[in-house]
Design an enzyme around this catalytic site. Structure first.
Site, mmCIF file in Angstrom:
data_model
loop_
_atom_site.group_PDB
_atom_site.id
_atom_site.type_symbol
_atom_site.label_atom_id
_atom_site.label_comp_id
_atom_site.label_asym_id
_atom_site.label_seq_id
_atom_site.Cartn_x
_atom_site.Cartn_y
_atom_site.Cartn_z
ATOM 1 N N ASP A 1 47.344 -57.284 37.688
ATOM 2 C CA ASP A 1 45.894 -57.461 37.600
ATOM 3 C C ASP A 1 45.184 -56.574 38.612
ATOM 4 O OD1 ASP A 1 43.358 -58.375 37.111
ATOM 5 O OD2 ASP A 1 43.676 -60.386 37.903
ATOM 6 N N ASP B 1 38.602 -52.905 34.496
ATOM 7 C CA ASP B 1 39.394 -54.093 34.832
ATOM 8 C C ASP B 1 40.513 -54.260 33.806
ATOM 9 O OD1 ASP B 1 40.064 -56.558 36.119
ATOM 10 O OD2 ASP B 1 38.965 -57.638 34.579
#
Length: 460
Positions: A143, A340
């Site tokens: 992530d 992201d």
């Protein structure tokens, strides 16, 4: 006749000149390439590219290629609802960065001062890495919006959620050490406390998930020949939430606690990935400069001091079908843009999304529309088609223009509900987020040391 002949030559010349432009403004895609199946395609052979560069196989957590072995995947409505929760957390984290609140502490052994929604919901793609000596491999979510790497550890003092791999036992690793409360490494944590002389960490995600435990160091193995000594991570003894049987998380944000920062001497602050077109194929996550191709277009990496962990880019426009949308660059730059890996659907300022939607619908007017799917309001019924022609969508950044792969345009529920994978922000002050659907089949390169993010054709 000579005059007419000359005119015909001119017309043919113009047609030949503009034909490539017309073709390049549209994608013709085989619909089978967008549809996921219940079987995993043969994973590609990923090899190390040099002594300081390597690639890890990357799969979607809900993929039939995933080692997590989930009994039941969430519905598309649930996935999109979780995605909205993550987006809300990202926006809230930046908006309230200067505020601190007392957070729920699952260990009940310390009061943890934490940013409200201090960490966002977890991501969608997983890799396998090894912890300890002897090494034990674990499937972890990677992530770019998170910093602290962590895995579940024995003993579970209160609760551990169900994971596919056996839970890590630090007593079985000869290289495991707890980090001291007096260490500067403990001070680097956003949320920390002490148990005796040992440092405690806590991460509470915006969706209510959390992990709490000892902040420790141990050997991290990426491949059989590539290891990181004394890697700092959370050894979570109280964990719960929507982690989907993954053992933990690999934090690739920009904070000092992240994997990227800890390994800057080894990999130069460079990593890249290619996200596959569908959940039935694999991609890769690479570290170091050796795996970066030469055909990458770069744009400056910016920093927001209120949320320095995120990767900010200078998005200044969009084009659909080869035509730039009539939207002022200030619509994007006033709020800002991040990229992201864990957000699914790209979010745009409402004015920009409205212009994108209008242009896309006009170019797709020959196709039957379908009902909205959760936050996605531009959907099509492609029943009976084997292929469709769609307009090319490009992001216009400072210094480069990035054309999305055809796989990066749609979010597919069924053949009768294929939706444009963009949505608008409700608040004009909320920044844009480039989600992982739009990153599919691109080689996305993060060069933190040189403050650049690059895009090129992927090979996944």
């Amino acid at each position: 006749m000579a005059c007419h002949g000359n005119l015909l030559v001119v017309v043919l010349s113009l047609l030949l000149t503009f034909a490539p432009l017309a073709r390049s403004s549209m994608h013709t895609i085989n619909l089978d390439s967008l549809m996921a199946s219940n079987t995993c395609s043969s994973p590609q052979d990923i090899k190390e590219s040099g002594p300081d560069d390597l690639s890890l196989q990357l799969v979607h957590r809900y993929s039939p290629c995933s080692p997590l072995g989930l009994d039941e995947n969430p519905t598309h409505e649930q996935i999109l609802a979780q995605d909205q929760s993550r987006v809300d957390s990202i926006h809230r984290r930046v908006a309230t960065a200067s505020k601190r609140e007392k957070a729920y502490n699952p260990l009940n052994s310390l009061e943890i001062p934490a940013h409200y929604g201090a960490s966002i919901g977890t991501g969608n793609y997983i890799v396998s890495v090894g912890f300890g000596t002897p090494k034990k491999y674990f499937s972890v979510i990677f992530d770019t919006g998170s910093d602290v790497t962590w895995i579940q550890c024995k003993p579970c003092v209160s609760a551990c959620y169900s994971q596919q791999d056996p839970i890590f036992d630090p007593t079985q690793s000869s290289t495991y050490r707890n980090i001291s409360c007096s260490s500067n490494y403990c001070d680097q944590l956003d949320t920390q406390g002490c148990s005796g002389s040992s440092c405690l960490y806590a991460v509470q995600y915006g969706d209510g998930s959390y992990t709490v435990g000892f902040y420790a160091q141990d050997t991290l193995t990426l491949t059989a020949s590539d290891v990181v000594q004394n890697f700092r991570f959370g050894c979570g003894e109280n964990n719960d939430g929507l982690f989907g049987k993954a053992a933990g998380l690999l934090g690739l944000g920009r904070d000092s606690t992240s994997f990227v920062s800890q390994t800057v001497g080894k990999y130069g602050g460079v990593f890249s990935y290619c996200l596959p077109a569908t959940t039935t194929t694999t991609g890769y996550l690479s570290f170091g400069t050796g795996s970066v191709p030469t055909n990458v277009k770069y744009t400056p990496l910016l920093t927001n001091e209120d949320a320095p962990t995120f990767y900010y880019l200078n998005l200044i426009g969009l084009s659909v079908g080869g035509k730039q949308l009539p939207v002022s660059s200030t619509v994007f730059t006033n709020a800002g843009t991040i990229i992201d890996s864990g957000t699914v659907i790209t979010r745009l300022p409402s004015d920009a999304y409205s212009a994108l939607r209008t242009a896309f619908r006009q170019a797709m007017s020959q196709y039957k529309t379908a009902p909205a799917l959760s936050i996605l309001d531009t959907c099509y019924d492609f029943t009976g088609y084997s292929s469709v022609t769609i307009p090319v969508i490009s992001f216009i950044f400072s210094g480069s223009t990035v054309t999305l792969d055809a796989a990066g345009v749609f979010y597919v529920n069924t053949i009768s509900q294929v939706c444009l994978a963009f949505a608008g922000n409700s608040d004009p002050s909320d920044f844009s987020i480039i989600g992982n659907v739009q990153q599919r089949k691109l080689n996305v390169v993060y060069d933190v040391s040189r403050k650049l993010v690059g895009f090129g054709p992927g090979t996944c």
